[in-house]
Design a protein around this motif. Structure first.
Motif, PDB file in Angstrom:
ATOM      1  N   SER A  61       0.938  -1.390   0.201  1.00 44.24           N
ATOM      2  CA  SER A  61      -0.072   0.141   0.154  1.00 44.24           C
ATOM      3  C   SER A  61       0.990   1.147   0.022  1.00 44.24           C
ATOM      4  O   SER A  61       1.434   1.534   1.064  1.00 44.24           O
ATOM      5  N   LYS A  63       0.582   4.167  -0.019  1.00 44.41           N
ATOM      6  CA  LYS A  63       0.227   5.477   0.560  1.00 44.41           C
ATOM      7  C   LYS A  63       1.193   5.534   2.200  1.00 44.41           C
ATOM      8  O   LYS A  63       1.209   6.445   2.448  1.00 44.41           O
ATOM      9  N   ASP A  82      -1.069  -1.227  -4.074  1.00 41.31           N
ATOM     10  CA  ASP A  82      -2.131  -0.775  -3.910  1.00 41.31           C
ATOM     11  C   ASP A  82      -2.256   0.805  -3.830  1.00 41.31           C
ATOM     12  O   ASP A  82      -1.330   1.314  -3.259  1.00 41.31           O
ATOM     13  N   ILE A 165      -8.290   6.145  12.233  1.00 42.96           N
ATOM     14  CA  ILE A 165      -7.614   5.190  11.504  1.00 42.96           C
ATOM     15  C   ILE A 165      -8.654   3.754  11.365  1.00 42.96           C
ATOM     16  O   ILE A 165      -8.007   2.677  10.895  1.00 42.96           O
ATOM     17  N   HIS A 202     -11.251  -3.375   4.114  1.00 35.71           N
ATOM     18  CA  HIS A 202      -9.995  -2.989   4.656  1.00 35.71           C
ATOM     19  C   HIS A 202     -10.556  -2.324   6.091  1.00 35.71           C
ATOM     20  O   HIS A 202     -11.335  -1.520   6.169  1.00 35.71           O
ATOM     21  N   SER A 205      -6.288   0.293  10.591  1.00 31.03           N
ATOM     22  CA  SER A 205      -4.684   0.340  10.539  1.00 31.03           C
ATOM     23  C   SER A 205      -4.573   0.354  11.940  1.00 31.03           C
ATOM     24  O   SER A 205      -4.787   0.677  12.809  1.00 31.03           O
ATOM     25  N   GLY A 242      -3.723  -3.144   7.450  1.00 29.06           N
ATOM     26  CA  GLY A 242      -3.764  -2.818   8.934  1.00 29.06           C
ATOM     27  C   GLY A 242      -2.947  -3.586   9.752  1.00 29.06           C
ATOM     28  O   GLY A 242      -3.099  -3.357  11.057  1.00 29.06           O
ATOM     29  N   GLU A 277      -2.857  -6.093   1.208  1.00 32.50           N
ATOM     30  CA  GLU A 277      -2.399  -4.743   1.181  1.00 32.50           C
ATOM     31  C   GLU A 277      -1.707  -4.074   2.205  1.00 32.50           C
ATOM     32  O   GLU A 277      -2.034  -2.945   2.923  1.00 32.50           O
ATOM     33  N   GLY A 279       0.848  -1.773   4.376  1.00 24.48           N
ATOM     34  CA  GLY A 279       1.699  -0.571   4.135  1.00 24.48           C
ATOM     35  C   GLY A 279       2.626  -0.653   5.512  1.00 24.48           C
ATOM     36  O   GLY A 279       3.783  -0.886   5.208  1.00 24.48           O
ATOM     37  N   ARG A 280       1.973  -0.125   6.404  1.00 28.47           N
ATOM     38  CA  ARG A 280       2.571   0.019   7.817  1.00 28.47           C
ATOM     39  C   ARG A 280       3.708  -1.170   8.176  1.00 28.47           C
ATOM     40  O   ARG A 280       4.608  -0.754   8.354  1.00 28.47           O
ATOM     41  N   ARG A 317       2.174  12.493  12.999  1.00 27.13           N
ATOM     42  CA  ARG A 317       1.600  11.359  13.685  1.00 27.13           C
ATOM     43  C   ARG A 317       1.184  11.665  15.279  1.00 27.13           C
ATOM     44  O   ARG A 317       0.210  11.814  15.756  1.00 27.13           O
ATOM     45  N   TYR A 321      -2.530  12.018  15.938  1.00 29.94           N
ATOM     46  CA  TYR A 321      -3.186  10.720  16.621  1.00 29.94           C
ATOM     47  C   TYR A 321      -2.465  10.316  17.952  1.00 29.94           C
ATOM     48  O   TYR A 321      -2.648   9.348  18.610  1.00 29.94           O
ATOM     49  N   TYR A 375       3.584   6.538   6.965  1.00 27.95           N
ATOM     50  CA  TYR A 375       2.752   7.965   7.273  1.00 27.95           C
ATOM     51  C   TYR A 375       3.656   8.844   7.731  1.00 27.95           C
ATOM     52  O   TYR A 375       3.076   9.669   8.546  1.00 27.95           O
TER      53      TYR A 375
HETATM   54  N1  LLP Z   1      -5.525  -0.733   2.130  1.00 30.83           N
HETATM   55  C1  LLP Z   1      -6.527   0.553   2.114  1.00 30.83           C
HETATM   56  C2  LLP Z   1      -7.562   0.643   1.236  1.00 30.83           C
HETATM   57  C3  LLP Z   1      -6.027   1.374   3.211  1.00 30.83           C
HETATM   58  O1  LLP Z   1      -6.835   2.341   3.327  1.00 30.83           O
HETATM   59  C4  LLP Z   1      -5.010   1.469   3.948  1.00 30.83           C
HETATM   60  C5  LLP Z   1      -4.613   2.355   4.931  1.00 30.83           C
HETATM   61  C6  LLP Z   1      -4.089   0.367   3.736  1.00 30.83           C
HETATM   62  C7  LLP Z   1      -4.349  -0.773   2.542  1.00 30.83           C
HETATM   63  C8  LLP Z   1      -2.823   0.079   4.617  1.00 30.83           C
HETATM   64  O2  LLP Z   1      -3.135  -0.092   6.030  1.00 30.83           O
HETATM   65  P1  LLP Z   1      -1.799  -0.320   6.545  1.00 30.83           P
HETATM   66  O3  LLP Z   1      -1.197  -1.599   6.473  1.00 30.83           O
HETATM   67  O4  LLP Z   1      -0.467   0.709   6.527  1.00 30.83           O
HETATM   68  O5  LLP Z   1      -2.356  -0.298   8.339  1.00 30.83           O
HETATM   69  N2  LLP Z   1      -2.269   7.898   8.360  1.00 30.83           N
HETATM   70  C9  LLP Z   1      -2.516   6.840   9.604  1.00 30.83           C
HETATM   71  C10 LLP Z   1      -2.938   5.479   8.842  1.00 30.83           C
HETATM   72  C11 LLP Z   1      -3.990   5.782   7.644  1.00 30.83           C
HETATM   73  C12 LLP Z   1      -4.239   4.392   6.932  1.00 30.83           C
HETATM   74  C13 LLP Z   1      -5.029   4.698   5.772  1.00 30.83           C
HETATM   75  N3  LLP Z   1      -5.286   3.500   5.304  1.00 30.83           N
HETATM   76  C14 LLP Z   1      -1.359   6.579  10.323  1.00 30.83           C
HETATM   77  O6  LLP Z   1      -0.403   7.403  10.575  1.00 30.83           O
HETATM   78  O7  LLP Z   1      -1.323   5.864  11.348  1.00 30.83           O
END
Ligand code: LLP
Length: 418
Positions: A61, A63, A82, A165, A202, A205, A242, A277, A279-280, A317, A321, A375
């Motif tokens: 992911s 982002k 993603d 989140i 999803h 996170s 997540g 997907e 990311g983190r 962050r 948060y 992030y």
């Molecule tokens: N897929 C979708 C559709 C998402 O919206 C997200 C994150 C991910 C995958 C990846 O999620 P992860 O594996 O990274 O948890 N800025 C916030 C986190 C926002 C997450 C947004 N969507 C923070 O700094 O904690």
């Protein structure tokens, strides 16, 4: 302390792999994002290993960290991506990701973005509403194509994480409610330029408890059965991201294997390809934000501050948060003080830590704000006329500049004096 971390003290200085952060700061200046390539690779491998028994495809992911070199590192390991906007799609393509490995998501896709995704030949677009489905069909028709789509289901599971989140709750804007699915299935049959190939979710996170996934996947599998009985040939079940990481050694994240154990048993019998997907999980602990102590100051109550040269413009962050990030002194000090670590931005929320025991680094010394790979830079801004920092990637004793520090000229390059 953190998952697959290459940051450690060697010869009296905090280092990334074989290079001291002092040396890197001397060469590239501060604030500086330092990313360990080995950690990126290890995180990806540990994710892949955990889910090895499940036919799956991992889409990073972007982002979480959209630096081209970070994306390319995962692409070289075989990951897809993603993406959540035309800009992220552009980045993924620039980094060399094959379009057929890219999933296009987003609750508010503009027509131009849908056009771009279809023209590029992405694997699929996620659909988040009925009007959006109609829009995709219309644009695909204009291009003489059939768009592969996945429905993003809102499973109405409220995962326990920071409220900003969590995304799988029916109060939130994301995905399509179960109640709307009959209408959607009927519509998909009628539309001539969309083909339903996947179901997606999803739930948020930094989710520590695998049971939230179990609850949501149970719903997804029910919907999968209904879709099959209606004659849809679903090829992909996308579970989203997540998965959690450790930011605070006192609050260790649930190991990825615990998620895998539960999810594999549930998903394997479906006999389709599962998409993840993350990311983190892949990037958070791969980077540190290295910042110089500009001033130490004490107010009339005796409260102490480290004023550093990075701020909420590089890592928002904590402000957004109340997130915890470890802060280490690059040169170790035995003495500690209780202080706030604050940046130069004109906002009281511009802090990295409040009332935290910090090693007593002197003015001019360096602090490292840890777990700054996810992030962080991507949520950066130019507020207060701040320049986006440089980023480097370290691999063993090799270091590469992966983003140049911004210049004053770049700050105003898009503006026109009138
Ligand atoms: N897929 C979708 C559709 C998402 O919206 C997200 C994150 C991910 C995958 C990846 O999620 P992860 O594996 O990274 O948890 N800025 C916030 C986190 C926002 C997450 C947004 N969507 C923070 O700094 O904690």
């Amino acid at each position: 302390m953190f998952e697959s971390n290459q940051f450690h003290y060697t010869d009296g200085a905090l280092s990334c792999d074989q290079l001291s952060l002092d040396g890197l700061a001397a060469t590239y200046g501060t604030p500086l994002f330092v990313t360990s390539k080995k950690t990126l690779v290890q995180s990806y491998r540990s994710f892949e290993q955990a889910f090895a028994d499940l036919p799956h495809f991992t889409c990073y992911s972007v982002k979480a960290n959209f630096n081209l070199s970070v994306i390319r590192t995962f692409a070289e390991l075989g990951a897809g991506c993603d993406v959540n906007s035309g800009g992220e799609l552009y980045r993924a393509l620039q980094a060399g990701v094959a379009p057929e490995k890219i999933i296009f998501a987003g609750v508010g896709k503009k027509p131009q973005e849908i056009e771009y995704a279809l023209q590029s030949g992405v694997l699929m677009l996620k659909v988040e509403s009925i009007p959006e489905l109609r829009s995709i069909d219309r644009i695909a028709a204009l291009q003489g194509k059939t768009a592969s789509v996945a429905i993003r289901i809102n499973p109405n599971v409220t995962a326990e994480t920071h409220p900003y989140i969590t995304t799988g709750d029916s109060k939130e804007k994301f995905g399509i409610d179960e109640g709307e699915l009959p209408e959607l299935f009927t519509l998909i049959r009628q539309l001539k330029h969309v083909s339903l190939v996947g179901l997606d979710m999803h739930i948020g996170s930094q989710i520590f408890d695998p049971e939230y996934y179990v609850a949501a996947v149970t719903k997804l599998l029910d919907i999968f059965e209904s879709a099959k009985s209606l004659g849809f040939a679903i090829e992909f079940l996308d579970i989203g991201g997540g998965f959690p990481v450790t930011y605070d050694p006192l609050k260790e994240a649930t190991p990825i294997e615990q998620f895998a154990r539960k999810l594999i048993v549930m998903l394997k019998p479906a006999g389709v390809k599962v998409i993840f997907e993350p990311g983190r999980y892949l990037v958070a602990n791969a980077s540190a934000l290295v910042t110089r102590v500009l001033y130490r100051k004490r107010n009339h109550t005796g409260k102490e501050f480290f004023v550093v040269d990075a701020g909420m413009t590089e890592l928002i962050r904590p402000a957004l948060y109340q997130a915890h990030h470890e802060i280490l002194s690059v040169t170790p000090h035995e003495r500690t003080i209780v202080a706030d670590v604050v940046g130069p931005v004109c906002e009281s929320s511009d802090f990295f830590a409040r009332h935290r025991e910090i090693e007593a680094a002197e003015e001019g010394e360096l602090l490292a704000v840890m777990s700054a790979g996810a992030y962080a830079a991507v949520m950066g801004s130019n507020y207060n006329g701040r320049l986006r920092p440089a980023e480097v990637m370290v691999d063993g004793s090799d270091v590469r500049l992966i983003r140049k520090r911004e210049t004053y000229e770049q700050l105003v390059q898009n503006e026109l004096l009138s």
